[in-house]
Design a protein around this motif. Sequence first.
Motif, PDB file in Angstrom:
ATOM      1  N   PHE A   1      44.185  41.327  37.321  1.00 20.21           N
ATOM      2  CA  PHE A   1      43.676  41.650  38.565  1.00 20.21           C
ATOM      3  C   PHE A   1      43.727  40.523  39.412  1.00 20.21           C
ATOM      4  N   SER A   2      44.143  40.577  40.583  1.00 17.79           N
ATOM      5  CA  SER A   2      43.771  39.366  41.802  1.00 17.79           C
ATOM      6  C   SER A   2      44.126  40.059  42.949  1.00 17.79           C
ATOM      7  N   GLU A   3      44.069  39.404  44.144  1.00 17.53           N
ATOM      8  CA  GLU A   3      44.273  39.731  45.362  1.00 17.53           C
ATOM      9  C   GLU A   3      45.398  38.777  46.103  1.00 17.53           C
ATOM     10  N   ILE A   4      46.138  39.480  46.710  1.00 18.52           N
ATOM     11  CA  ILE A   4      47.291  39.014  47.371  1.00 18.52           C
ATOM     12  C   ILE A   4      47.324  39.173  49.203  1.00 18.52           C
TER      13      ILE A   4
ATOM     14  N   TYR B   1      44.943  31.644  35.864  1.00 14.59           N
ATOM     15  CA  TYR B   1      45.207  30.289  36.247  1.00 14.59           C
ATOM     16  C   TYR B   1      44.069  29.901  37.321  1.00 14.59           C
ATOM     17  N   THR B   2      43.452  30.669  37.861  1.00 20.45           N
ATOM     18  CA  THR B   2      42.387  30.562  38.805  1.00 20.45           C
ATOM     19  C   THR B   2      40.993  31.346  38.821  1.00 20.45           C
ATOM     20  N   PRO B   3      39.840  30.829  39.033  1.00 25.89           N
ATOM     21  CA  PRO B   3      38.627  31.823  38.847  1.00 25.89           C
ATOM     22  C   PRO B   3      38.695  33.103  39.760  1.00 25.89           C
ATOM     23  N   GLU B   4      39.881  33.191  40.591  1.00 25.44           N
ATOM     24  CA  GLU B   4      39.886  34.497  41.244  1.00 25.44           C
ATOM     25  C   GLU B   4      40.778  35.324  40.663  1.00 25.44           C
ATOM     26  N   GLN B   5      41.278  35.053  39.406  1.00 23.88           N
ATOM     27  CA  GLN B   5      42.073  35.955  38.798  1.00 23.88           C
ATOM     28  C   GLN B   5      41.610  36.471  37.480  1.00 23.88           C
ATOM     29  N   VAL B   6      41.491  37.795  37.179  1.00 23.93           N
ATOM     30  CA  VAL B   6      40.665  38.354  36.071  1.00 23.93           C
ATOM     31  C   VAL B   6      41.638  38.982  35.129  1.00 23.93           C
TER      32      VAL B   6
ATOM     33  N   LEU C   1      30.940  51.496  38.513  1.00 26.01           N
ATOM     34  CA  LEU C   1      31.681  50.215  38.363  1.00 26.01           C
ATOM     35  C   LEU C   1      31.112  49.306  37.465  1.00 26.01           C
ATOM     36  N   ASP C   2      29.724  49.043  37.347  1.00 30.86           N
ATOM     37  CA  ASP C   2      29.154  48.485  36.433  1.00 30.86           C
ATOM     38  C   ASP C   2      29.418  48.605  34.950  1.00 30.86           C
ATOM     39  N   ARG C   3      29.494  50.128  34.827  1.00 28.29           N
ATOM     40  CA  ARG C   3      29.576  50.482  33.498  1.00 28.29           C
ATOM     41  C   ARG C   3      31.203  50.233  32.975  1.00 28.29           C
ATOM     42  N   VAL C   4      32.014  50.407  33.947  1.00 27.81           N
ATOM     43  CA  VAL C   4      33.452  50.392  33.466  1.00 27.81           C
ATOM     44  C   VAL C   4      33.811  48.747  33.358  1.00 27.81           C
ATOM     45  N   THR C   5      33.146  47.781  34.167  1.00 24.51           N
ATOM     46  CA  THR C   5      33.399  46.492  34.157  1.00 24.51           C
ATOM     47  C   THR C   5      32.790  46.090  32.795  1.00 24.51           C
ATOM     48  N   ALA C   6      31.907  46.492  32.442  1.00 24.58           N
ATOM     49  CA  ALA C   6      31.401  46.110  30.724  1.00 24.58           C
ATOM     50  C   ALA C   6      31.900  46.955  29.736  1.00 24.58           C
TER      51      ALA C   6
ATOM     52  N   ARG D   1      33.069  36.070  35.718  1.00 25.28           N
ATOM     53  CA  ARG D   1      34.121  36.892  35.697  1.00 25.28           C
ATOM     54  C   ARG D   1      33.918  38.644  36.017  1.00 25.28           C
ATOM     55  N   ALA D   2      32.762  39.063  35.767  1.00 22.71           N
ATOM     56  CA  ALA D   2      32.333  40.430  36.028  1.00 22.71           C
ATOM     57  C   ALA D   2      32.166  40.363  37.735  1.00 22.71           C
ATOM     58  N   GLU D   3      31.569  39.472  38.193  1.00 23.17           N
ATOM     59  CA  GLU D   3      31.337  39.479  39.647  1.00 23.17           C
ATOM     60  C   GLU D   3      32.501  39.399  40.407  1.00 23.17           C
ATOM     61  N   VAL D   4      33.628  38.535  39.969  1.00 21.29           N
ATOM     62  CA  VAL D   4      34.734  38.552  40.675  1.00 21.29           C
ATOM     63  C   VAL D   4      35.512  39.986  40.731  1.00 21.29           C
TER      64      VAL D   4
END
Length: 529
Positions: A165-168, A184-189, A213-218, A226-229
């Motif tokens: 996942f990342s933003e473009i 490659y960067t902290p902005e990518q998960v 969202l918290d649950r699916v992240t976990a 990385r969870a916060e990103v």
Amino acid sequence: MTLSLKKNVIAEPSVAGWYAWSYLLPPHTLAKYLKNHYRTIAESFVANPETHRTALRQARFQGGPFVIEEHEGAYEKVAQWFETTREQYAPLLELADAIDELELKILPEQTGASMESVYQQLPEPLAGRVELFYNRDNRTPDYRFIEPLLYSSPYFDRSLQQIRFSEIAEDDRKFALTTPVLEYTPEQVLVTVPLDSELLDVVFRGGLTREELDRVTADLGIEGERAEVFKAFFEEDAAQEPPADDVMEYVGHACVYVRHKGVSFVVDPVISYSGYPSEADGRFTFDDLPDRVDYVMITHNHQDHMLLETLLKIRHRVGTVLIAKSANSSLVDPDLKRILRVLGFHDVVELDDLESVETPGGTITALPFLGEHGDIRIRTKCGWLLDLDGKRVLFAADSTNVSPQLYPQVTAAVGQVDTVFIGMESVGAPVSWLYGPLFPERLERKVDAGRRLKGSNFEQGAAIVDALRANSVYVYAMGQEPWLGAVMCVEYDEKHPAMIDSDKLVAYVREGGRTAKRLFLHETIELKP
């Protein structure tokens, strides 16, 4: 308040560290691509990164076997990844070696005698997982994979499947097929998750509370910073407009969306992102899809027509996926129905030539599709004839009119077609660009150059249009939309043969008093009788 992924968040699937496309799902094709293509790219880059940097400064090498360094420190990350994954990928390389042994040593020794004893010579990875036979000349040996047994073997490893996942911030995408998919960067998960996981449907469906969202992240195993990103990729939901009925929208490349009498169809889904300042105005995006897509129709199994990145994102909306009759179970033509089921699509229907399915207000019929596959035995391809209360639209994809007698016979069998969408990439890449890693031996350069992954030229396209007696003709699938850059590197100027051929076809059709246009970015098309 509920939350969904931002419109500019991309989710890039990967298998064994490489951008995922359909041939990386079956263990036997993945094995061959790893051995004969991806490993070579990674080894070359780690040994001499400057060679890759120099090559990519030249336009003619774009789309070639070179790693793109978009981010600082990419070399170190690729080198470390390549070293740490050697052991993990070793079983697949053993499978590739076994296939080579069968094709280059065992089978060439068979000249017509019984193969019963040959089964005892099979290397362990293939034992019990292939069937041997002769072709009808009773001299040429061949084989097929028993694919379900490969998927149930240790060579099919879901832990190799990931999604990043990342933003473009713009439409343009760098070519993705030859660069490892890493963080490659902290902005990518980057998340290790089976691509058929229902957790991905939850993410892509959206409408989540903060607790959900918290649950699916976990559940995805994303922790700490990385969870916060990851959670920052979501935003508050906005109201959506209900979809309009009786519309046909060109979405880009070979993707067309149709809605008729409340039933929705998407052909060859490749859909753009949005939500950034440089996006093209008025394009069709994921937000324009209805909550349910009744039918997805895939013309053939190439990355720009069966794009996993789009398919996974819309999977939760999809009812039925229609494909051409498949199951050659060969290296070059693996079972597409099984691939789609491995990707989490449960309702997959194969249609043979001229077979149809009934839809409210019409039918969908599979039509023969020749060419565009470099003269190798690919069965998994068809054009789709969509009948909407008598309005008949053919999505011919990259059909190459190599047999001028075909379409007159098709017309005799199914009748006149009102509207034709046809691809005219009349040059195409050499067959080895896509299929080379699957061949037992390298093709001679001259032979490779003559066997192309191409569509019709002007003469061939005009003959198709005339045979079908079409009133409207749209040239599409030209790879010009900037978001196609992830899987295609095609740049045309006005002197390129594909542009000349398509211009000639448009002019030819218009001279006859009919409608014609070469499509780009987005177009709303009237459903003419």
